[in-house]
Design an enzyme around this catalytic site. Sequence first.
Site, short mmCIF file in Angstrom:
data_model
loop_
_atom_site.label_atom_id
_atom_site.label_comp_id
_atom_site.label_asym_id
_atom_site.label_seq_id
_atom_site.Cartn_x
_atom_site.Cartn_y
_atom_site.Cartn_z
N SER A 203 44.12 -28.67 62.57
CA SER A 203 44.76 -27.80 61.58
C SER A 203 46.23 -28.14 61.38
O SER A 203 46.87 -28.74 62.24
CB SER A 203 44.64 -26.34 62.02
N1 SAH Z 1 41.35 -26.00 66.76
C1 SAH Z 1 41.05 -27.34 66.30
C2 SAH Z 1 40.64 -27.36 64.86
C3 SAH Z 1 39.28 -27.99 64.70
S1 SAH Z 1 38.49 -27.81 63.14
C4 SAH Z 1 42.22 -28.26 66.59
O1 SAH Z 1 43.28 -27.78 67.01
O2 SAH Z 1 42.07 -29.48 66.44
C5 SAH Z 1 37.24 -26.63 63.52
C6 SAH Z 1 36.17 -27.04 64.51
O3 SAH Z 1 35.22 -25.98 64.56
C7 SAH Z 1 35.38 -28.29 64.18
O4 SAH Z 1 35.55 -29.23 65.21
C8 SAH Z 1 33.93 -27.81 64.09
O5 SAH Z 1 32.99 -28.73 64.64
C9 SAH Z 1 33.99 -26.55 64.92
N2 SAH Z 1 32.96 -25.53 64.66
C10 SAH Z 1 32.39 -25.15 63.50
N3 SAH Z 1 31.49 -24.17 63.70
C11 SAH Z 1 31.50 -23.90 65.05
C12 SAH Z 1 30.79 -23.00 65.89
N4 SAH Z 1 29.89 -22.13 65.42
N5 SAH Z 1 31.07 -23.01 67.21
C13 SAH Z 1 31.96 -23.87 67.74
N6 SAH Z 1 32.64 -24.77 66.99
C14 SAH Z 1 32.42 -24.79 65.66
#
Ligand code: SAH
Length: 247
Positions: free
Chosen positions: A81
């Site tokens: 993000s």
């Molecule tokens: N907090 C992260 C942002 C990652 S983007 C960072 O700092 O890099 C959001 C992530 O949520 C993705 O990797 C995606 O695979 C994950 N995601 C989507 N649905 C999900 C779920 N139901 N449970 C766990 N992870 C999920």
Amino acid sequence: MSPSECVARAALRIRGEAAMGDFDEARAGMVERQIVQRGVLDDYVIEAMRRVPREAFVPSDLREFAYDDTPLPIGGEQTISQPYIVAKMLAAAELQPGDRVLDIGTGSGYAAALAAEIAGRVDSIERDASLAESARERLQRLGYENVEVHVGDGTVGFAAHAPYDAIIAAAGGPHVPQALRAQLAIGGRLVIPVGSSRHHQRLVKIVRRGEHDYDEHGLAEVRFVPLVGDDGWPEPEWAPHPDPRPA
Ligand code: SAH
């Protein structure tokens, strides 16, 4: 070591240090311009952002953009993000030292590392096993011993370690998953994007005031990746079937 080897190694070392120095400066500039000047004034969050090396959480060919004011791709169609959004979410979650935190959507592990700088213990859940594995290794290498990365569906929370003082989600579903409300401690804060489209949401904050008493208000319009799971969006139709049958 020959004298020329010695000179070459010294030069490499100096270049390495200069590169680190550049990142330190870029990080300080990012915190000032993108976080403080935009009104995120939570000292814990500001300090954590000054410490966590975002360059270690982005793919190596994108390191030079690590402190840009933008999300970046991390593979598997997912993103790390934008720093400002992470700061805003962490500030809204009012993290305190000692807090138990649930981070949904580990991705690169950046938000988990920031939370771990402030809070006591962090559980971070990622549905993509390979992203989870890289994040786990990265967090270990950087010395974050108070984060546990789990592979699974964050829409059902993590009942084994509930209740949580704070829950943050970096992926947006069509509604607030019921389990996440239930796994908040009394006084706990949940910050999550929610929206009727997969890619456009409203960031909402929910505070559990009592056993059956929750406050809820909107914080901002945002664009997160979809929260895919049992109490989120269904798996996209074009995704490969996990257990393909022979034709
Ligand atoms: N907090 C992260 C942002 C990652 S983007 C960072 O700092 O890099 C959001 C992530 O949520 C993705 O990797 C995606 O695979 C994950 N995601 C989507 N649905 C999900 C779920 N139901 N449970 C766990 N992870 C999920």
